[in-house]
Design a protein around this motif. Structure first.
Motif, mmCIF file in Angstrom:
data_model
loop_
_atom_site.group_PDB
_atom_site.id
_atom_site.type_symbol
_atom_site.label_atom_id
_atom_site.label_comp_id
_atom_site.label_asym_id
_atom_site.label_seq_id
_atom_site.Cartn_x
_atom_site.Cartn_y
_atom_site.Cartn_z
ATOM 1 N N ALA A 48 0.887 -1.199 0.075
ATOM 2 C CA ALA A 48 0.136 -0.121 0.024
ATOM 3 C C ALA A 48 0.764 1.132 0.047
ATOM 4 C CB ALA A 48 -1.031 -0.101 1.267
ATOM 5 N N PRO A 49 0.409 2.398 -0.682
ATOM 6 C CA PRO A 49 1.413 3.395 -0.658
ATOM 7 C C PRO A 49 1.354 4.316 0.650
ATOM 8 C CG PRO A 49 -0.615 3.881 -2.225
ATOM 9 C CD PRO A 49 -0.657 2.227 -1.774
ATOM 10 N N TYR A 50 2.217 4.888 0.878
ATOM 11 C CA TYR A 50 2.242 5.531 2.157
ATOM 12 C C TYR A 50 3.329 6.826 2.180
ATOM 13 C CZ TYR A 50 6.130 2.893 3.646
ATOM 14 O OH TYR A 50 7.575 2.304 3.775
ATOM 15 N N ASN A 51 3.038 7.571 3.018
ATOM 16 C CA ASN A 51 4.151 8.731 3.282
ATOM 17 C C ASN A 51 3.994 9.181 4.729
ATOM 18 O OD1 ASN A 51 5.764 10.750 2.648
ATOM 19 N ND2 ASN A 51 4.268 12.077 1.613
ATOM 20 N N PHE A 52 5.305 9.231 5.333
ATOM 21 C CA PHE A 52 5.467 9.683 6.761
ATOM 22 C C PHE A 52 6.605 10.396 6.916
ATOM 23 C CE2 PHE A 52 7.810 6.021 7.499
ATOM 24 C CZ PHE A 52 8.821 6.496 8.301
ATOM 25 N N GLU A 53 6.482 11.412 8.033
ATOM 26 C CA GLU A 53 7.742 12.008 8.530
ATOM 27 C C GLU A 53 7.482 12.678 9.895
ATOM 28 O OE1 GLU A 53 7.945 16.655 6.987
ATOM 29 O OE2 GLU A 53 7.457 15.168 5.280
ATOM 30 N N TYR A 54 8.599 12.802 10.725
ATOM 31 C CA TYR A 54 8.614 13.243 11.882
ATOM 32 C C TYR A 54 10.008 13.841 12.203
ATOM 33 C CZ TYR A 54 11.775 9.421 13.777
ATOM 34 O OH TYR A 54 12.829 8.516 13.812
ATOM 35 N N SER A 55 9.949 14.712 13.083
ATOM 36 C CA SER A 55 11.405 15.216 13.684
ATOM 37 C C SER A 55 11.112 15.579 15.205
ATOM 38 C CB SER A 55 11.558 16.573 12.843
ATOM 39 O OG SER A 55 10.811 17.594 13.233
ATOM 40 N N VAL A 56 12.453 15.517 15.647
ATOM 41 C CA VAL A 56 12.601 15.710 17.158
ATOM 42 C C VAL A 56 13.485 16.642 17.371
ATOM 43 C CG1 VAL A 56 13.216 14.763 19.440
ATOM 44 C CG2 VAL A 56 11.952 13.303 17.970
ATOM 45 N N ASN A 57 13.323 17.765 18.207
ATOM 46 C CA ASN A 57 14.555 18.606 18.573
ATOM 47 C C ASN A 57 14.252 19.189 20.068
ATOM 48 O OD1 ASN A 57 16.286 20.999 18.898
ATOM 49 N ND2 ASN A 57 15.364 21.949 17.044
ATOM 50 N N ASP A 58 14.938 18.289 20.839
ATOM 51 C CA ASP A 58 14.783 18.521 22.511
ATOM 52 C C ASP A 58 16.028 19.194 23.015
ATOM 53 O OD1 ASP A 58 14.346 18.190 25.208
ATOM 54 O OD2 ASP A 58 14.384 16.074 25.130
ATOM 55 N N PRO A 59 15.764 20.649 23.337
ATOM 56 C CA PRO A 59 16.916 21.208 24.153
ATOM 57 C C PRO A 59 17.280 20.745 25.294
ATOM 58 C CG PRO A 59 14.609 22.678 24.183
ATOM 59 C CD PRO A 59 14.533 21.212 23.435
ATOM 60 N N HIS A 60 16.467 20.084 26.009
ATOM 61 C CA HIS A 60 17.053 19.496 27.429
ATOM 62 C C HIS A 60 18.204 18.406 27.118
ATOM 63 C CE1 HIS A 60 14.357 22.272 29.164
ATOM 64 N NE2 HIS A 60 13.212 21.909 28.381
ATOM 65 N N THR A 61 17.774 17.576 26.230
ATOM 66 C CA THR A 61 18.653 16.488 26.203
ATOM 67 C C THR A 61 19.707 16.461 24.894
ATOM 68 O OG1 THR A 61 16.940 15.360 24.769
ATOM 69 C CG2 THR A 61 17.149 14.738 27.211
ATOM 70 N N TYR A 62 19.229 17.558 24.089
ATOM 71 C CA TYR A 62 20.247 17.753 22.923
ATOM 72 C C TYR A 62 19.938 16.618 21.811
ATOM 73 C CZ TYR A 62 22.434 21.129 26.007
ATOM 74 O OH TYR A 62 22.381 22.129 27.072
ATOM 75 N N ASP A 63 18.706 16.117 22.000
ATOM 76 C CA ASP A 63 18.262 15.023 20.940
ATOM 77 C C ASP A 63 17.699 15.686 19.621
ATOM 78 O OD1 ASP A 63 17.733 12.549 19.803
ATOM 79 O OD2 ASP A 63 16.173 12.202 21.228
ATOM 80 N N VAL A 64 18.310 15.739 18.463
ATOM 81 C CA VAL A 64 18.072 16.325 17.277
ATOM 82 C C VAL A 64 17.994 15.106 16.438
ATOM 83 C CG1 VAL A 64 18.328 18.068 15.613
ATOM 84 C CG2 VAL A 64 18.911 18.513 18.195
ATOM 85 N N LYS A 65 16.794 14.926 15.807
ATOM 86 C CA LYS A 65 16.895 13.851 14.547
ATOM 87 C C LYS A 65 15.498 14.084 13.813
ATOM 88 C CE LYS A 65 14.934 10.465 18.125
ATOM 89 N NZ LYS A 65 15.253 9.363 18.811
ATOM 90 N N SER A 66 15.509 13.576 12.615
ATOM 91 C CA SER A 66 14.347 13.569 11.789
ATOM 92 C C SER A 66 14.235 12.228 10.926
ATOM 93 C CB SER A 66 14.355 14.852 11.250
ATOM 94 O OG SER A 66 15.200 14.816 10.010
ATOM 95 N N GLN A 67 13.099 11.991 10.264
ATOM 96 C CA GLN A 67 13.299 11.001 9.343
ATOM 97 C C GLN A 67 11.750 11.310 8.417
ATOM 98 O OE1 GLN A 67 12.610 6.978 10.972
ATOM 99 N NE2 GLN A 67 12.605 6.046 8.456
#
Length: 152
Positions: A48-67
């Protein structure tokens, strides 16, 4: 005396002969198992076709990521993800996957860009350096083997 013993043994044997031996009956019988039934095969669904994305930018833990990822419904998938490494660089992975070429990924590293607002403290050992002692001076061993004498 032997004759009395033989007569007594014959009487005991004839007395025991009139009772049958007890039939063996096990205390537990194993249950009978039937052959398990075969399960129905799972239906095959088309991709089945799909499309998704997310991102995280947490200044307290310095967790910066996206997909982000996209699939067209015919088995072709294209996506990318990025994350902030501990040294301040960013890792970016772009990938594609299909039935013909398999999974292919291209990894890139982008230096700098983000610097954490803290720095790790310098290492200081909690104990003093070991004392330096001079090497002990020993005389060289004076070893001489005993002369060989055959023992015959």
């Amino acid at each position: 005396m032997a004759a009395k013993l033989i007569i007594f043994a014959a009487c005991v044997a004839s007395a025991l002969a009139q009772y049958p031996a007890p039939a063996y009956k096990p205390a537990y019988s194993a249950p009978a198992y039937s052959v398990p039934k075969a399960y129905a095969p799972e239906p095959a669904y088309a991709p089945a076709p799909y499309n998704f994305e997310y991102s995280v930018n947490d200044p307290h833990t310095y967790d910066v990521k996206s997909q982000s990822e996209y699939a067209d419904g015919n088995g072709y998938v294209k996506g990318s993800y990025s994350l902030l490494e501990a040294d301040g660089s960013t890792r970016v992975v772009e990938y594609t996957a299909d039935d013909y070429n398999g999974f292919n990924a291209e990894v890139k590293k982008i230096d700098g860009g983000y610097k954490a607002p803290y720095s790790a403290p310098a290492y200081k050992p909690a104990y003093p350096a070991p004392a330096a002692y001079p090497a002990p001076a020993y005389p060289a061993p004076a070893y001489k083997p005993a002369p060989y004498k055959p023992a015959y």
